[in-house]
Design an enzyme around this catalytic site. Sequence first.
Site, mmCIF file in Angstrom:
data_model
loop_
_atom_site.group_PDB
_atom_site.id
_atom_site.type_symbol
_atom_site.label_atom_id
_atom_site.label_comp_id
_atom_site.label_asym_id
_atom_site.label_seq_id
_atom_site.Cartn_x
_atom_site.Cartn_y
_atom_site.Cartn_z
ATOM 1 C CG ASP A 176 -2.148 0.919 0.962
ATOM 2 O OD1 ASP A 176 -2.050 1.811 0.094
ATOM 3 O OD2 ASP A 176 -3.181 0.767 1.642
HETATM 4 C C1 NOJ Z 1 -3.832 4.076 -0.079
HETATM 5 C C2 NOJ Z 1 -5.019 3.157 -0.084
HETATM 6 O O1 NOJ Z 1 -5.056 2.461 1.135
HETATM 7 C C3 NOJ Z 1 -5.018 2.179 -1.241
HETATM 8 O O2 NOJ Z 1 -6.195 1.454 -1.229
HETATM 9 C C4 NOJ Z 1 -4.836 2.914 -2.524
HETATM 10 O O3 NOJ Z 1 -4.880 2.017 -3.603
HETATM 11 C C5 NOJ Z 1 -3.527 3.671 -2.475
HETATM 12 N N1 NOJ Z 1 -3.541 4.631 -1.373
HETATM 13 C C6 NOJ Z 1 -3.237 4.429 -3.759
HETATM 14 O O4 NOJ Z 1 -4.061 5.511 -3.851
#
Ligand code: NOJ
Length: 814
Positions: free
Chosen positions: A228
């Site tokens: 993530d």
């Molecule tokens: C953080 C989020 O938790 C995730 O789901 C997302 O894909 C990424 N940011 C990218 O934006």
Amino acid sequence: MSIPEKVNLTTGTGWGSGPCVGNTGSVPRLGIPSLCLQDGPNGVRFTDFVTHFPSGLAAASTFNKELVYKRGKAIGREHRSKGVHIALGPSIGPIGLKAKGGRNWESFGADPYLQGIMGAQTVKGIQEEGVVAVAKHLIGNEQEHFRQVGEWDHGDYDRLDSSISSNIGDRAMHEVYLWPFADVIKAGVGGIMCAYNMVNNTYACENSQLLNYLLKEELAFQGFVVSDWGAQHTGVTSALSGLDMTMPGEVFDDWLGGKSYWGPLLTRAVYNKTIPQDRLNDMAARILAPFFSSEHLSLPSCEEVPNFSSWTHHTYGQQYPYQHFGAIVQQNFHAEARSVMNDKVALETARQGIVLLKNKNRNLPIHKDDGVRRLLIAGIAGGVDPNGFNCRDQKCTDGTLTSGWGSASVNNPWVVTAQEAISRKARERGMLVDLSEDNWDLECTEELSDFADMTIVIVNSVSGEGYIEVDYNYGDRNNVSLWHNGDELIKRVTEGCKKTVVVINAVGPVNMEKWIENDNVVAVLFVPPLGQFVGVAIAEVLFGEVNPSGKLPFTIAKKNSHYADIRYELGDCCDPQDTFERGVYLDYRFFDKHNIKPRFEFGYGLSYSKFSVTDLEIYEINPPSEYLPCPSDYMPRFHTIEDDICDPEDALFPHDEMDPVPGFIYPYLYNEDVRSLDEDDCYDYPKGYTPDQKCEAPLAGGGPGGNPALWETLYRVSAKVSNDGSIGGNYVAQLYIEFPSTIVASPPRILRGFEKIYLEPKECGEVEFEIKHRDLSIWEKESQQWIIQTGTYKLYVSTSSRKVELCGEIEIGC
Ligand code: NOJ
């Protein structure tokens, strides 16, 4: 590929250093462009001319597998039209342990079976359109509070020392949290995103037990694990623990700073033999493998690149707007991704996602002949937010809700609000329509409702991702109450109006105890976030153009204390610990176990029609076996990539070919001094791991999604359904199983099948469920295997998790 070329695939180029939310480095020599990773699960984020699809929660409420597959395809098509290579969805975690969890609306409801089926359908749909899907978040990201160090240096909280640790027992891990991941792996998902939080006190993105063992060995996942955004906390450890790609490239909290745990440092770690080159080869192979894994996917060429920029709405702008760097180029081509077909899918999902909770004396659908000639539409949540349809990441909540807030939000091309759609339909029927939007000064509303034959009150309750706070809700909801004085609004309307219809537009369960039994509340709809078509779908259900067929994908409790709560305490060491005490007793399983009567149970939802279910038949397809057969040995490695570490000079920045872009993360060594370790030093792999290839798969493993025998169908169950009502409609037949407790006690009822069938009035049809080996198995942690207990399995074909229509039994002997 050279080492820098492989490293370039593993490391994002940095926040804003490329058009998408995540961009890998490219390998121009082989015609591999920078791979674009873009949110998200409900449509393409940060761009225009796209469809805002109903949320994952809405998709789950349809209980319609075919429709969810089509939704996946439509989402995939739109990503493809925008030049996205890797879509960051579906969300199959959070699983919905906590009713207030900020991101539950992104995924498919509070049951692992439902999440797994809907997740797999979405993955198939997306990937069949030529886009690699990334299932997220692995694992235990059940609340937004404390998910990430750095996000919590405000409010009442001191700066955290570490992210929250989701402490999950082995049985719950297998039977609940990992379960849907097995489904998506079986469906061929290309990527899996590891979560921000820790799992059992090790960060998810460097948790060897989770990534190396559970995911890659036990579930035989062949694709890549991507962090993530900023969830990577170490360089070498994360690499050896199974992380394959880091996004967006930088270390967390240093966006645009250009500092990375990998990039140049991964190159150096391979050169100096801290990380075996085999591991890097494995990372690169895993990142590319999905593009070769099916006839629908292929590696994009250097021409197949994104036609939009996540960082500016303008058509032209500097190439790197965040870095204020680069030539003026065309950033957005405003390519049209929408289509008639995608609109149809989005609208149909919205319609089928609406759940009818109460319909006293059949007050719905609305008929002029029933004396409804003067209609009032009340509540701020039915109108247009003063900030429009698209404020940052959908954090505006003063109007009709299209989604929760955060990275899963999508720009609305337009929105049909509930007010607009309802009043249009009412006008068409010659009704008088009035509006009241003030949720606080209620005198006027009261007066108007007194005069109305029927009042439609629209209320909401919202949540989102932890990086945005709305009204002191830091991602997670502070409570399960209605927002904007909703309870008081309903109360005041019901005082004057004998036919009050409540439309709850919300991200999850809300407490409705103050008014649900009020006789003047004649009908209630639950409307999950439905995207741009929200108003149309609500109005069609209210006026009977659509017969509601949604089912609750979670339980609505009478008492708030019956929900698992958000963990708010930081603990003495500022390393919050969240032990998932409910174990396998998630949502309805907990209510059933403790015999707690909910307000509305999981799987509940009414129709304007009446259905009957008869003729249960159970056939054995394959004889069940208590224990799993041993999986075959791993295939021998047929191709080994020789170590080709050569002169570090080859991996230095090629200054004669290009100039570095500020903040951009490159794979090149900073200098030639890589200080190689001695040949006979061992790699510091986590316990149980070596770079040597294993021969035997674990008993629970051996094939995508686990031991292939787990996926065999053992029984087929069928039942007849007939529509005894006077209008056509969909019926959702649900199959729950009560397990014997020979080895271990299980929840009283576990969802193990659902089928949706459309029937015209007086029509009769058949539903069929397939029970797989895994559907009857429990996880035995001592022997680390799935076991089918001997004893009696009770089967319930039901209309909800509590309303049983037919029961039968399967007897499994030794
Ligand atoms: C953080 C989020 O938790 C995730 O789901 C997302 O894909 C990424 N940011 C990218 O934006």
